[in-house]
Design a protein around this motif. Structure first.
Motif: not given
Length: 323
Positions: A85-89, A112-120, A225-226, A232-233
């Motif tokens: 449950a991480t953005l890296g994953q 969108h939202s977390m989806g944009g962070m996923t792309i990053m 995921f919180r 994230q940076q």
């Protein structure tokens, strides 16, 4: 405003290296000149993009292939463990989706939202693949700086107390397993979700869909995921993508990822087009579907490879006459 009718999709499952199953849906011709992959937000699912999927159908011969999927622990996808449950994953999961469903050709990514962070995260962990394949980006109601700018539209002290309570509650939910919110609880949560996610003018159908998506997210996903989202940076990662055409959209009254988040993203991407939608909140794909669809369509049209005109074959005699 009614929720858009979406054409029939090709549905399948992708089993990730750690065994988690992703529910994936594909729309449009398999031989399309371009593939669009859309990633949804935290506690939502693929249905967030219903309007945009429908809007891309009208492009005719330039219609793209569209891939949407439910993030692990959301929608129809399998549950995730705490370690996953991480953005890296999620960035690695996106890489697997692209390898399976869009192995060749140019790609436009929308998040969108977390989806944009996923792309990053995908861009950060897989820079070579990203540079070779991605020809356009759409960032909607997202951030590259965790909770740096998140004040929930409240005074600083109250926002700090709210964040502390949210963090504590997230820790409890993270250990609550793969169960989903009980249906009886959802009506009680509706006013809070409406206040947090929507702006001045919203449609009840949009709020209904957001609540149904929320009801499909596991308690573990809601909580686990919180921590990753808040920490994230990735502005440095975005700076390295400076030559990729991008559009950044944000609602004027977004309480989760306010306009300051979008401005920092746009500053890191010199070729980005920044648009602040008056009166809108966080759920722009549902709340302001026409604006989001228009932005995505424009990116797709710009990124789609031009089809070379067919040349008439010249016979040998014609060539001799021309000489």
């Amino acid at each position: 405003m009614r929720i858009a009718e979406v054409p029939m999709s090709e549905r399948s499952e992708l089993t990730l290296p750690d065994g988690v199953r992703l529910h994936v849906e594909a729309y449009g011709p398999a031989d399309a000149p371009l593939t669009v992959v859309l990633a949804h937000g935290w506690c939502q699912d693929r249905r967030t993009w219903k309007h945009q999927i429908s809007a891309l159908r009208v492009l005719g011969a330039r219609r793209p292939r569209v891939i949407v999927y439910d993030t692990r622990g959301h929608g129809r996808s399998g549950a995730t463990g705490l370690g996953g449950a991480t953005l890296g994953q999620l960035g690695d999961d996106l890489a697997e989706v692209l390898r399976r469903y869009a192995p060749t050709g140019p790609i436009v990514l929308g998040g969108h939202s977390m989806g944009g962070m996923t792309i990053m995260e995908y861009a950060h962990a897989h820079p070579g693949e990203f540079a070779q394949r991605v020809t356009g980006l759409l960032f909607v109601s997202t951030t590259a700086e965790g909770h740096t700018h998140t004040q929930y539209g409240l005074p600083a002290r109250i926002a700090a107390l709210m964040r502390a309570g949210e963090t504590l509650g997230a820790g409890v939910l993270a250990r609550s397993g793969p169960w989903r919110p009980h249906r009886a609880v959802l009506p009680a949560l509706r006013p809070a979700v409406r206040w947090l996610l929507f702006g001045d003018d919203y449609d009840e159908d949009a709020l209904d869909l957001a609540m149904r998506c929320f009801g499909r997210a596991s308690l573990r996903s809601i909580g686990a995921f919180r921590s990753s989202i808040g920490a994230q940076q990735r502005l440095d990662t975005l700076t390295a993508l400076a030559d990729v055409p991008a559009t950044v959209l944000v609602g004027e009254r977004d309480r989760l990822t306010p306009p300051a988040c979008a401005r920092s993203i746009a500053e890191a991407l010199p070729f980005a087009d920044l648009r602040v939608v008056p009166g809108a909140g966080h759920m722009l794909p549902l709340e302001r579907p026409h604006e989001v669809s228009a932005a995505l369509t424009a990116i797709v049209e710009r990124a789609t490879p031009a089809r070379r005109p067919r040349r008439a074959r010249r016979t040998t005699s014609a060539l001799k006459k021309a000489a």
